[in-house]
Motif scaffolding. Structure first.
Motif, PDB file in Angstrom:
ATOM      1  N   PRO A  56      10.250  -7.131  -0.544  1.00 23.35           N
ATOM      2  CA  PRO A  56      10.498  -6.865   0.873  1.00 23.35           C
ATOM      3  C   PRO A  56      11.272  -8.017   1.519  1.00 23.35           C
ATOM      4  CG  PRO A  56       8.156  -7.252   0.479  1.00 23.35           C
ATOM      5  CD  PRO A  56       8.835  -7.269  -0.844  1.00 23.35           C
ATOM      6  N   SER A  57      12.015  -7.705   2.548  1.00 25.48           N
ATOM      7  CA  SER A  57      12.781  -8.735   3.237  1.00 25.48           C
ATOM      8  C   SER A  57      12.685  -8.536   4.750  1.00 25.48           C
ATOM      9  CB  SER A  57      14.232  -8.719   2.798  1.00 25.48           C
ATOM     10  OG  SER A  57      14.836  -7.518   3.185  1.00 25.48           O
ATOM     11  N   LYS A  58      13.018  -9.604   5.474  1.00 25.53           N
ATOM     12  CA  LYS A  58      13.046  -9.591   6.933  1.00 25.53           C
ATOM     13  C   LYS A  58      14.280 -10.358   7.370  1.00 25.53           C
ATOM     14  CE  LYS A  58       8.056  -9.659   7.685  1.00 25.53           C
ATOM     15  NZ  LYS A  58       6.962 -10.344   8.366  1.00 25.53           N
ATOM     16  N   THR A  59      14.609 -10.265   8.648  1.00 25.88           N
ATOM     17  CA  THR A  59      15.703 -11.032   9.212  1.00 25.88           C
ATOM     18  C   THR A  59      15.145 -12.059  10.169  1.00 25.88           C
ATOM     19  OG1 THR A  59      17.157  -9.116   9.041  1.00 25.88           O
ATOM     20  CG2 THR A  59      17.869 -10.878  10.494  1.00 25.88           C
ATOM     21  N   VAL A  81       4.743 -13.634   9.156  1.00 24.93           N
ATOM     22  CA  VAL A  81       5.891 -14.516   8.924  1.00 24.93           C
ATOM     23  C   VAL A  81       7.064 -14.018   9.767  1.00 24.93           C
ATOM     24  CG1 VAL A  81       7.557 -15.329   7.219  1.00 24.93           C
ATOM     25  CG2 VAL A  81       5.163 -15.101   6.595  1.00 24.93           C
ATOM     26  N   LYS A  82       7.625 -14.923  10.597  1.00 22.35           N
ATOM     27  CA  LYS A  82       8.728 -14.545  11.476  1.00 22.35           C
ATOM     28  C   LYS A  82      10.020 -15.273  11.139  1.00 22.35           C
ATOM     29  CE  LYS A  82       5.696 -13.817  15.407  1.00 22.35           C
ATOM     30  NZ  LYS A  82       5.328 -14.290  16.729  1.00 22.35           N
ATOM     31  N   ARG A 107      19.662 -14.486   9.477  1.00 22.88           N
ATOM     32  CA  ARG A 107      19.870 -14.342   8.039  1.00 22.88           C
ATOM     33  C   ARG A 107      18.679 -13.612   7.423  1.00 22.88           C
ATOM     34  NH1 ARG A 107      21.749 -20.440   6.441  1.00 22.88           N
ATOM     35  NH2 ARG A 107      23.629 -20.450   7.706  1.00 22.88           N
ATOM     36  N   PRO A 108      18.928 -12.809   6.407  1.00 18.76           N
ATOM     37  CA  PRO A 108      17.808 -12.160   5.726  1.00 18.76           C
ATOM     38  C   PRO A 108      17.062 -13.153   4.837  1.00 18.76           C
ATOM     39  CG  PRO A 108      19.865 -11.570   4.680  1.00 18.76           C
ATOM     40  CD  PRO A 108      20.219 -12.390   5.879  1.00 18.76           C
ATOM     41  N   PHE A 109      15.749 -12.988   4.761  1.00 13.94           N
ATOM     42  CA  PHE A 109      14.968 -13.776   3.819  1.00 13.94           C
ATOM     43  C   PHE A 109      13.981 -12.868   3.113  1.00 13.94           C
ATOM     44  CE2 PHE A 109      12.755 -14.031   7.839  1.00 13.94           C
ATOM     45  CZ  PHE A 109      11.401 -14.016   7.542  1.00 13.94           C
ATOM     46  N   VAL A 110      13.644 -13.234   1.885  1.00 22.04           N
ATOM     47  CA  VAL A 110      12.873 -12.383   0.998  1.00 22.04           C
ATOM     48  C   VAL A 110      11.443 -12.907   0.859  1.00 22.04           C
ATOM     49  CG1 VAL A 110      12.794 -11.416  -1.342  1.00 22.04           C
ATOM     50  CG2 VAL A 110      14.978 -11.831  -0.258  1.00 22.04           C
TER      51      VAL A 110
END
Length: 52
Positions: free
Chosen positions: A11-14, A35-36, A20-23
């Motif tokens: 899963p990833s978020k921005t 986690v933000k 930037r996207p982070f995994v």
């Protein structure tokens, strides 16, 4: 033998600060929902921006 998960399947978020996207990371396993930010630097930057 356990099946390895490919990075693209995680899963990833921005990040709202740097956009930037982070995994997902193993260390965030228990609190992924909260986690933000992608890094401590972005977390500090967000706190700084809220103050001003």
């Amino acid at each position: 033998m356990t099946k390895m998960t490919k990075k693209r399947d995680l899963p990833s978020k921005t990040c709202p600060v740097c956009n930037r996207p982070f995994v997902w990371r193993k260390k965030w396993e228990k609190n992924w929902e909260s986690v933000k930010y992608c890094s401590k630097k972005c977390s500090k930057e967000a706190k700084f921006l809220k103050k001003n």
